[in-house]
Scaffold this motif. Structure first.
Motif, PDB file in Angstrom:
ATOM      1  N   ALA A  76     -53.501 -32.060  49.082  1.00  0.00           N
ATOM      2  CA  ALA A  76     -53.530 -30.822  49.859  1.00  0.00           C
ATOM      3  C   ALA A  76     -54.095 -29.645  49.086  1.00  0.00           C
ATOM      4  CB  ALA A  76     -52.117 -30.489  50.338  1.00  0.00           C
ATOM      5  N   THR A  77     -54.166 -29.771  47.757  1.00  0.00           N
ATOM      6  CA  THR A  77     -54.633 -28.638  46.940  1.00  0.00           C
ATOM      7  C   THR A  77     -56.112 -28.742  46.577  1.00  0.00           C
ATOM      8  OG1 THR A  77     -53.879 -29.781  44.951  1.00  0.00           O
ATOM      9  CG2 THR A  77     -52.362 -28.188  45.936  1.00  0.00           C
ATOM     10  N   ILE A  78     -56.831 -29.707  47.122  1.00  0.00           N
ATOM     11  CA  ILE A  78     -58.256 -29.867  46.788  1.00  0.00           C
ATOM     12  C   ILE A  78     -58.976 -28.515  46.827  1.00  0.00           C
ATOM     13  CG2 ILE A  78     -60.478 -30.671  47.714  1.00  0.00           C
ATOM     14  CD1 ILE A  78     -59.329 -33.290  48.325  1.00  0.00           C
ATOM     15  N   GLY A  79     -59.719 -28.231  45.755  1.00  0.00           N
ATOM     16  CA  GLY A  79     -60.529 -27.018  45.716  1.00  0.00           C
ATOM     17  C   GLY A  79     -59.824 -25.806  45.148  1.00  0.00           C
ATOM     18  N   ALA A  80     -58.509 -25.872  44.922  1.00  0.00           N
ATOM     19  CA  ALA A  80     -57.807 -24.755  44.287  1.00  0.00           C
ATOM     20  C   ALA A  80     -58.344 -24.581  42.871  1.00  0.00           C
ATOM     21  CB  ALA A  80     -56.304 -25.007  44.260  1.00  0.00           C
ATOM     22  N   PHE A 111     -67.760 -19.324  42.094  1.00  0.00           N
ATOM     23  CA  PHE A 111     -68.634 -20.336  42.707  1.00  0.00           C
ATOM     24  C   PHE A 111     -67.798 -21.499  43.244  1.00  0.00           C
ATOM     25  CE2 PHE A 111     -70.710 -24.477  42.151  1.00  0.00           C
ATOM     26  CZ  PHE A 111     -71.654 -24.379  43.169  1.00  0.00           C
ATOM     27  N   LEU A 112     -66.885 -22.023  42.425  1.00  0.00           N
ATOM     28  CA  LEU A 112     -66.063 -23.150  42.861  1.00  0.00           C
ATOM     29  C   LEU A 112     -65.185 -22.762  44.058  1.00  0.00           C
ATOM     30  CD1 LEU A 112     -65.020 -24.599  39.379  1.00  0.00           C
ATOM     31  CD2 LEU A 112     -66.609 -25.629  41.018  1.00  0.00           C
ATOM     32  N   CYS A 113     -64.665 -21.530  44.057  1.00  0.00           N
ATOM     33  CA  CYS A 113     -63.888 -21.059  45.215  1.00  0.00           C
ATOM     34  C   CYS A 113     -64.735 -21.074  46.483  1.00  0.00           C
ATOM     35  CB  CYS A 113     -63.372 -19.642  44.956  1.00  0.00           C
ATOM     36  SG  CYS A 113     -62.025 -19.535  43.759  1.00  0.00           S
ATOM     37  N   SER A 114     -66.020 -20.721  46.344  1.00  0.00           N
ATOM     38  CA  SER A 114     -66.916 -20.679  47.503  1.00  0.00           C
ATOM     39  C   SER A 114     -67.190 -22.073  48.060  1.00  0.00           C
ATOM     40  CB  SER A 114     -68.240 -20.007  47.127  1.00  0.00           C
ATOM     41  OG  SER A 114     -69.069 -20.866  46.359  1.00  0.00           O
ATOM     42  N   GLN A 115     -66.931 -23.101  47.254  1.00  0.00           N
ATOM     43  CA  GLN A 115     -67.206 -24.482  47.671  1.00  0.00           C
ATOM     44  C   GLN A 115     -65.970 -25.206  48.203  1.00  0.00           C
ATOM     45  OE1 GLN A 115     -70.617 -25.686  47.327  1.00  0.00           O
ATOM     46  NE2 GLN A 115     -70.668 -23.455  47.086  1.00  0.00           N
ATOM     47  N   GLU A 117     -64.201 -25.317  51.002  1.00  0.00           N
ATOM     48  CA  GLU A 117     -64.271 -25.999  52.305  1.00  0.00           C
ATOM     49  C   GLU A 117     -65.128 -27.256  52.221  1.00  0.00           C
ATOM     50  OE1 GLU A 117     -65.308 -23.522  55.584  1.00  0.00           O
ATOM     51  OE2 GLU A 117     -63.708 -22.063  55.204  1.00  0.00           O
ATOM     52  N   LYS A 118     -66.184 -27.195  51.447  1.00  0.00           N
ATOM     53  CA  LYS A 118     -67.045 -28.374  51.266  1.00  0.00           C
ATOM     54  C   LYS A 118     -66.284 -29.471  50.524  1.00  0.00           C
ATOM     55  CE  LYS A 118     -71.388 -29.795  49.019  1.00  0.00           C
ATOM     56  NZ  LYS A 118     -71.390 -31.038  49.738  1.00  0.00           N
ATOM     57  N   PHE A 119     -65.523 -29.099  49.498  1.00  0.00           N
ATOM     58  CA  PHE A 119     -64.741 -30.081  48.753  1.00  0.00           C
ATOM     59  C   PHE A 119     -63.733 -30.765  49.670  1.00  0.00           C
ATOM     60  CE2 PHE A 119     -65.230 -27.464  44.556  1.00  0.00           C
ATOM     61  CZ  PHE A 119     -66.560 -27.870  44.483  1.00  0.00           C
ATOM     62  N   ILE A 120     -63.085 -29.982  50.519  1.00  0.00           N
ATOM     63  CA  ILE A 120     -62.097 -30.548  51.452  1.00  0.00           C
ATOM     64  C   ILE A 120     -62.780 -31.512  52.424  1.00  0.00           C
ATOM     65  CG2 ILE A 120     -60.530 -29.991  53.364  1.00  0.00           C
ATOM     66  CD1 ILE A 120     -59.924 -27.352  51.890  1.00  0.00           C
ATOM     67  N   LYS A 121     -63.932 -31.097  52.937  1.00  0.00           N
ATOM     68  CA  LYS A 121     -64.674 -31.927  53.893  1.00  0.00           C
ATOM     69  C   LYS A 121     -65.139 -33.224  53.250  1.00  0.00           C
ATOM     70  CE  LYS A 121     -68.682 -31.792  56.995  1.00  0.00           C
ATOM     71  NZ  LYS A 121     -69.830 -30.980  57.466  1.00  0.00           N
ATOM     72  N   ASP A 122     -65.567 -33.147  51.986  1.00  0.00           N
ATOM     73  CA  ASP A 122     -66.107 -34.316  51.299  1.00  0.00           C
ATOM     74  C   ASP A 122     -65.035 -35.192  50.673  1.00  0.00           C
ATOM     75  OD1 ASP A 122     -68.592 -33.426  51.999  1.00  0.00           O
ATOM     76  OD2 ASP A 122     -69.130 -32.663  50.017  1.00  0.00           O
ATOM     77  N   GLY A 123     -63.774 -34.739  50.699  1.00  0.00           N
ATOM     78  CA  GLY A 123     -62.698 -35.527  50.106  1.00  0.00           C
ATOM     79  C   GLY A 123     -62.576 -36.885  50.772  1.00  0.00           C
ATOM     80  N   LYS A 388     -73.401 -14.540  50.166  1.00  0.00           N
ATOM     81  CA  LYS A 388     -74.645 -13.954  49.660  1.00  0.00           C
ATOM     82  C   LYS A 388     -75.037 -14.553  48.309  1.00  0.00           C
ATOM     83  CE  LYS A 388     -76.524  -9.511  48.061  1.00  0.00           C
ATOM     84  NZ  LYS A 388     -76.214  -8.052  47.898  1.00  0.00           N
ATOM     85  N   TYR A 389     -74.073 -14.708  47.429  1.00  0.00           N
ATOM     86  CA  TYR A 389     -74.401 -15.152  46.071  1.00  0.00           C
ATOM     87  C   TYR A 389     -74.358 -16.656  45.867  1.00  0.00           C
ATOM     88  CZ  TYR A 389     -73.840 -10.202  44.966  1.00  0.00           C
ATOM     89  OH  TYR A 389     -73.983  -8.843  44.937  1.00  0.00           O
ATOM     90  N   PHE A 390     -73.559 -17.351  46.672  1.00  0.00           N
ATOM     91  CA  PHE A 390     -73.364 -18.789  46.434  1.00  0.00           C
ATOM     92  C   PHE A 390     -73.713 -19.659  47.635  1.00  0.00           C
ATOM     93  CE2 PHE A 390     -69.929 -16.675  43.839  1.00  0.00           C
ATOM     94  CZ  PHE A 390     -70.603 -16.777  42.620  1.00  0.00           C
ATOM     95  N   GLY A 391     -74.003 -19.041  48.795  1.00  0.00           N
ATOM     96  CA  GLY A 391     -74.261 -19.810  50.001  1.00  0.00           C
ATOM     97  C   GLY A 391     -75.601 -20.531  49.967  1.00  0.00           C
TER      98      GLY A 391
END
Length: 391
Positions: A76-80, A111-115, A117-123, A388-391
């Motif tokens: 449940a903590t993926i991406g924290a 940067f990692l915080c911005s990712q 949702e992607k980490f959760i989706k790819d889990g 803007k910076y990481f998208g």
């Protein structure tokens, strides 16, 4: 702008867990041992567990230097994410990005915080979805010079500081509500005012039930019902009914599982005992298509006997929490059933006094609403900057 794989510029590692059966690996230890549940803030802070030198040497746990960036890979903590502010070891669920001269720790953190949702989706996986160190090595990062990184970090830090201030203001107001509760009703565990004590079933005005179930693949963007889960219930006065996941339900589902003011919702399963039986109440004006899901227990309160806001704050007291935890069962997860909730005892002051408390809560809510609007705008600004910076 050049993009590089994280694995090309970082040494990425993970830790391990000393044998829990060996007390010598933990007792008297002075080496911080970080787990995914500790990754709550930009920098690791607060109480953490410790291991001994012997525990470190006889396990796959590793010692990482200050400014190492950690990201949770499991469950449940993926991406924290968090940054180490001191030398520490970690368990195997944390990926550790060792510091280098090319990337500022805070830049990597954002940067990692911005990712996330992607980490959760790819889990991948079933009950405990995960990402791997190998996966993280292939994640692409925009490579900027250090001065650009510093400028971006400063902007995001400024917004994050304001967000933190707003959250602290909300927390202070929550503390005021609890203080007013004690002022009016006393500490329930000692009951200095001698209020009547009754079983919680005495204030239940309908059928106690578990919630709606939908498979993970049945959630969609155009569903006709919203589903309120454990994360929307725990650690809050009112259940969060905004931006809920969507799925499709029948009229019968809406009739059976739709929530309304007066419903008290309890978390019935948690990875840790501290989370079990945490409760919130459904706010007024909730739409009819909001359902509660199967990991939640609903107690419909009798509004002629109790005020929901009184009941919710009562549920956070040691008096109530100790009873709930004593009724829970622990295997892979900690759980509690309807019968466990219904065995709890409560104090029951006069309804008119509970209504006085409600008036105070409503006044406090007006202040919280203004602060929350400011917080929402700041969160929106932070999201826009991250995009803007990481998208």
């Amino acid at each position: 702008m050049e993009k590089v794989k994280l694995g090309d510029i970082f040494t990425i590692s993970s830790g391990g867990t000393p044998d829990k059966k060996n007390d010598n690996y933990y007792r008297g230890g002075n080496i911080p041992w970080i787990k995914t549940g500790d990754l709550k803030n930009q920098y690791v802070c607060g109480e953490v567990e410790y291991i001994t030198e012997e525990g470190l040497k006889n396990s796959s746990a590793k010692l990482f230097p200050k400014n190492t960036v950690l990201v949770a890979m499991y469950g449940a903590t993926i991406g924290a994410c968090s940054i180490l502010s001191y030398e520490a070891s970690t368990n195997q669920a944390c990926a550790a990005f060792l510091p280098n001269d090319m990337i500022l720790p805070d830049y990597l953190y954002y940067f990692l915080c911005s990712q996330k949702e992607k980490f959760i989706k790819d889990g991948v996986g079933g009950a405990q979805p995960n990402i791997s160190a190998g996966y993280l090595k292939n994640v692409l990062l925009k490579l900027r010079n250090l001065s650009e990184q510093e400028c971006i970090v400063n902007q995001l830090n400024d917004v994050a500081e304001l967000i933190d201030k707003r959250k602290k203001q909300l927390s202070k107001l929550d503390e005021l509500v609890k203080a007013r509760f004690v002022e009016l009703f006393g500490e329930p565990i000692t009951n200095p005012m001698g209020w009547e004590k009754v079983n919680i079933s005495a204030v239940v005005g309908g059928k106690v039930s578990n919630g709606f179930f939908a498979k993970r693949g049945e959630y969609c963007d155009n569903g006709n019902v919203k589903v309120l889960g454990v994360a929307n219930v725990v650690n809050r006065m009112y259940s969060n009914t905004e931006e809920l996941p969507l799925t499709n339900g029948t009229d019968a589902d809406i009739q059976k599982y739709g929530v309304k003011y007066g419903d008290m919702l309890f978390c019935r399963s948690s990875l840790v005992a501290a989370g079990i039986g945490k409760a919130s109440i459904v706010p007024k004006g909730v739409p009819s298509n909001v359902l509660f899901e199967c990991h939640v227990i609903r107690l419909p309160l009798d509004l002629n006997k109790c005020v929901p806001e009184f009941m919710q704050v009562l549920s956070t007291t040691d008096y109530f929490r100790n009873q709930v935890i004593s009724q829970s069962k622990t295997a892979t997860m900690t759980t509690i059933g309807q019968d466990g909730i219904l065995k709890t005892e409560i104090i029951l002051p006069p309804l008119e006094l509970q209504k006085q408390f409600l008036s105070f809560v409503e006044q406090t809510d007006k202040s919280k609403s203004a602060i929350q609007k400011s917080l929402d705008k700041l969160e929106e600004l932070k999201g826009a900057l991250m995009q803007k910076y990481f998208g």
